[in-house]
Design an enzyme around this catalytic site. Structure first.
Site, short mmCIF file in Angstrom:
data_model
loop_
_atom_site.label_atom_id
_atom_site.label_comp_id
_atom_site.label_asym_id
_atom_site.label_seq_id
_atom_site.Cartn_x
_atom_site.Cartn_y
_atom_site.Cartn_z
N LYS A 232 -1.40 103.91 68.93
CA LYS A 232 -2.35 104.48 68.03
C LYS A 232 -3.69 105.17 68.86
O LYS A 232 -3.36 107.43 69.13
CB LYS A 232 -3.43 104.15 66.68
CG LYS A 232 -3.89 104.76 66.16
CD LYS A 232 -4.23 104.26 64.98
CE LYS A 232 -5.21 105.19 63.77
NZ LYS A 232 -5.51 105.29 63.03
N GLU A 242 -1.32 114.81 62.06
CA GLU A 242 -0.42 114.84 61.24
C GLU A 242 0.82 115.83 61.67
O GLU A 242 1.61 116.17 60.47
CB GLU A 242 -1.04 113.70 60.38
CG GLU A 242 -0.31 113.31 59.97
CD GLU A 242 -0.13 111.98 58.99
OE1 GLU A 242 -1.35 111.59 59.01
OE2 GLU A 242 0.15 112.54 57.91
N ASN A 250 2.20 105.84 59.18
CA ASN A 250 1.85 105.61 57.63
C ASN A 250 2.52 104.74 56.83
O ASN A 250 3.64 105.05 56.00
CB ASN A 250 2.39 107.18 56.79
CG ASN A 250 1.07 108.44 57.39
OD1 ASN A 250 0.14 107.46 57.24
ND2 ASN A 250 1.71 109.22 57.26
N HIS A 253 3.37 102.89 54.12
CA HIS A 253 2.41 103.66 53.37
C HIS A 253 2.15 104.35 51.59
O HIS A 253 1.75 104.04 50.50
CB HIS A 253 1.18 104.18 53.92
CG HIS A 253 0.57 103.20 55.10
ND1 HIS A 253 0.78 102.42 55.73
CD2 HIS A 253 -0.96 103.29 55.00
CE1 HIS A 253 0.23 102.23 56.41
NE2 HIS A 253 -0.91 102.56 56.45
N HIS A 257 0.10 102.38 49.34
CA HIS A 257 -0.80 103.23 48.45
C HIS A 257 -0.35 103.13 46.62
O HIS A 257 -1.60 103.42 45.86
CB HIS A 257 -1.19 105.10 48.37
CG HIS A 257 -1.52 104.63 50.06
ND1 HIS A 257 -1.33 105.88 50.67
CD2 HIS A 257 -2.02 103.69 51.03
CE1 HIS A 257 -2.65 105.94 52.04
NE2 HIS A 257 -2.64 104.10 51.91
P1 NAD Z 1 -13.49 96.41 53.78
O1 NAD Z 1 -13.96 97.21 54.77
O2 NAD Z 1 -13.01 96.87 52.09
O3 NAD Z 1 -13.37 95.58 54.17
C1 NAD Z 1 -12.38 94.28 53.47
C2 NAD Z 1 -13.50 93.05 53.14
O4 NAD Z 1 -14.16 92.21 54.45
C3 NAD Z 1 -14.73 93.49 52.46
O5 NAD Z 1 -15.36 93.08 51.22
C4 NAD Z 1 -16.19 93.37 53.64
O6 NAD Z 1 -17.03 93.68 52.99
C5 NAD Z 1 -15.44 92.12 54.33
N1 NAD Z 1 -15.94 92.33 55.64
C6 NAD Z 1 -15.52 93.63 56.51
N2 NAD Z 1 -16.55 92.81 57.63
C7 NAD Z 1 -16.45 91.89 57.71
C8 NAD Z 1 -16.72 89.97 58.61
N3 NAD Z 1 -16.84 90.88 59.81
N4 NAD Z 1 -16.70 89.10 58.06
C9 NAD Z 1 -16.82 88.97 56.89
N5 NAD Z 1 -16.36 89.87 56.03
C10 NAD Z 1 -16.22 90.68 56.76
O7 NAD Z 1 -11.44 97.03 54.06
P2 NAD Z 1 -10.58 97.03 55.26
O8 NAD Z 1 -9.38 96.27 55.10
O9 NAD Z 1 -10.69 96.19 56.55
O10 NAD Z 1 -10.37 98.64 55.09
C11 NAD Z 1 -9.42 99.42 54.39
C12 NAD Z 1 -9.67 100.23 53.78
O11 NAD Z 1 -9.49 101.37 55.01
C13 NAD Z 1 -9.22 101.41 53.25
O12 NAD Z 1 -9.65 102.18 52.13
C14 NAD Z 1 -7.66 102.25 54.15
O13 NAD Z 1 -6.68 102.91 53.01
C15 NAD Z 1 -8.27 102.41 54.98
N6 NAD Z 1 -7.93 102.35 55.91
C16 NAD Z 1 -8.17 104.20 56.95
C17 NAD Z 1 -7.94 103.99 57.89
C18 NAD Z 1 -7.38 104.97 58.93
O14 NAD Z 1 -7.05 105.76 59.54
N7 NAD Z 1 -8.91 105.76 58.29
C19 NAD Z 1 -6.35 102.99 58.50
C20 NAD Z 1 -6.24 102.53 57.60
C21 NAD Z 1 -6.56 102.29 56.56
N1 GLY Z 2 -3.92 104.83 59.14
C1 GLY Z 2 -2.36 106.25 59.76
C2 GLY Z 2 -3.32 106.99 60.90
O1 GLY Z 2 -4.90 107.21 60.79
O2 GLY Z 2 -2.57 108.25 60.37
#
Ligand code: NAD
Ligand code: GLY
Length: 373
Positions: A232, A242, A250, A253, A257
């Site tokens: 990444k 991008e 993506n 994605h 999405h």
């Molecule tokens: P999340 O932040 O909702 O975490 C998932 C769950 O795990 C939550 O219930 C949280 O409370 C719990 N949790 C977190 N850490 C924990 C730990 N160490 N122990 C126990 N529980 C824990 O979800 P996620 O999967 O981390 O992230 C998904 C989000 O990320 C989406 O909104 C997606 O759009 C976004 N995303 C962004 C990018 C980017 O480049 N900015 C890339 C990929 C995904």
């Molecule tokens: N998760 C896609 C990006 O960071 O570009």
């Protein structure tokens, strides 16, 4: 500090370059890592209710030991938190706590907390610094790196946001030990993504090591996280905003999405699961259009299944939109240009490419066939 076991990956963005630290006890030692970034000895931590119970005290103790004062703000857990309402409340909290330009906001949590906090930091007083302490596998391999921040709106996912790079990423491999199994698997989908989109050798390694990874073998996990972060970081350094190549990240994605939207951003389908199904769909569409062999598509799907991930529309509990409704949801994608959807397709495992050449009629045929796949 167990510095020997901590590895770093640099994201080469000139005067905004930063390091991703990967290894054990990084939350317990966060104070020492954050202190050099501070103009005054205070930070504002943002986290969610689950992570707060498990890891906030460790972070706060580490900051105190380093002579840093911290406030904290605890949000509800889950995708539904990435809203204007929570953004507004968070910004108000940070202003009330006197966060100034030159202060550091610390996102402690998964991608939801990282995306929301990073966006708040990008607009607060026209931009304050922030640090990412990702606690999910998904956030460690993907969302904490690269500076995409934002929230969801009824029109679609991540449609309001900004590019705002963190100053540092502390990916503590101990944090993953407390992750629920379903969240761990969802994060694994994003690991597999790096193999599928550009690194066939890494995909081979994942196939050979899937049991170790699923059993939480720390050496295997650290290797997978580092390989993902390196991939990444390389892409982000080349194409931060991008304009081209970054869109490869993506893979899956556009479909994913739309599936998250049709399930109301609920527990029926969490982000990484949508990505898993979406990547299988991207390979299937690549086969339908004659770009990719059926063997590679099957191999990709089998690996994700072996990791316990959903791979087909039928794996989503409850009813979902019709093929046309799903296409309409895809049309809200940020990558739409002149109304034409952008797809990330594959010529083979490890060889993804970007195309705007998928005809609407082919897409409808494909989506209709997927209903019963
Ligand atoms: P999340 O932040 O909702 O975490 C998932 C769950 O795990 C939550 O219930 C949280 O409370 C719990 N949790 C977190 N850490 C924990 C730990 N160490 N122990 C126990 N529980 C824990 O979800 P996620 O999967 O981390 O992230 C998904 C989000 O990320 C989406 O909104 C997606 O759009 C976004 N995303 C962004 C990018 C980017 O480049 N900015 C890339 C990929 C995904
Ligand atoms: N998760 C896609 C990006 O960071 O570009």
């Amino acid at each position: 500090m167990t510095t020997k076991q901590v590895k770093t990956v640099n994201v080469g963005l000139g005067d905004r370059a930063y390091d991703i630290f990967v290894g054990p006890q990084l939350i317990a030692n966060a104070g020492a890592h954050l202190k050099p970034l501070l103009k005054r000895n205070r930070v504002a931590i943002v986290t969610d209710e689950n992570v707060a119970k498990l890891h906030l005290a460790t972070l706060e103790a580490s900051l105190t030991a380093a002579g840093i004062t911290a406030t904290h703000y605890i949000l509800p857990a889950g995708e539904k938190t990435k809203t204007f309402e929570h953004l507004q409340n968070l910004c108000a909290h940070l202003l009330d706590k006197g966060v100034e330009r030159g202060d550091l906001v610390v996102a402690l949590g998964g991608g939801v907390i990282g995306d929301l906090t990073g966006f708040a930091a990008s607009i607060l007083r026209r931009g304050v610094d922030f640090a990412q302490i990702p606690t999910t596998l998904l956030a460690q391999v993907d969302s904490s790196v690269g500076g995409k921040t934002g929230i969801n709106v009824p029109q679609g996912k991540n449609l309001i946001g900004a590019f705002h790079q963190p100053r540092i990423v502390l990916a503590d491999t101990d944090a993953i030990q407390t992750l629920p199994a379903r969240e761990f698997r969802a994060g694994y989908a994003e690991v597999v993504k790096y193999g599928l989109l550009g690194d066939a050798g890494f995909f081979d390694w994942l196939e050979a090591n899937v049991e170790r990874l699923m059993n939480g073998d720390i050496d295997a996990l650290t290797h997978a996280i580092l390989t993902s972060c390196k991939a990444k970081a390389r892409i982000v350094a080349e194409d931060e905003r991008e304009g081209g190549k970054r869109a490869l990240l993506n893979l899956g994605h556009t479909f994913g999405h739309a599936l998250e939207a049709t399930t109301g951003f609920s527990d029926r389908l969490i982000h990484g699961e949508g990505v898993a199904i979406g990547m299988v769909m991207a390979f299937d569409l690549s086969v339908q259009l004659g770009f990719c062999s059926g063997q590679d598509a099957t191999r990709a799907a089998k690996h994700l299944e072996k990791a316990g991930l959903p791979t087909r529309l039928r794996d989503i509990p409850g009813t979902i939109g019709t093929p046309q409704e799903l296409i309409d949801l895809m049309a809200q994608d940020k990558k739409v240009v002149d109304g034409t959807l952008t797809f990330i397709l594959a010529r083979a495992i490890g060889n993804a490419f970007i195309t705007r050449e998928v005809a609407n009629s082919d897409l409808l045929t494909f989506m209709t066939a997927q209903e019963t796949a």
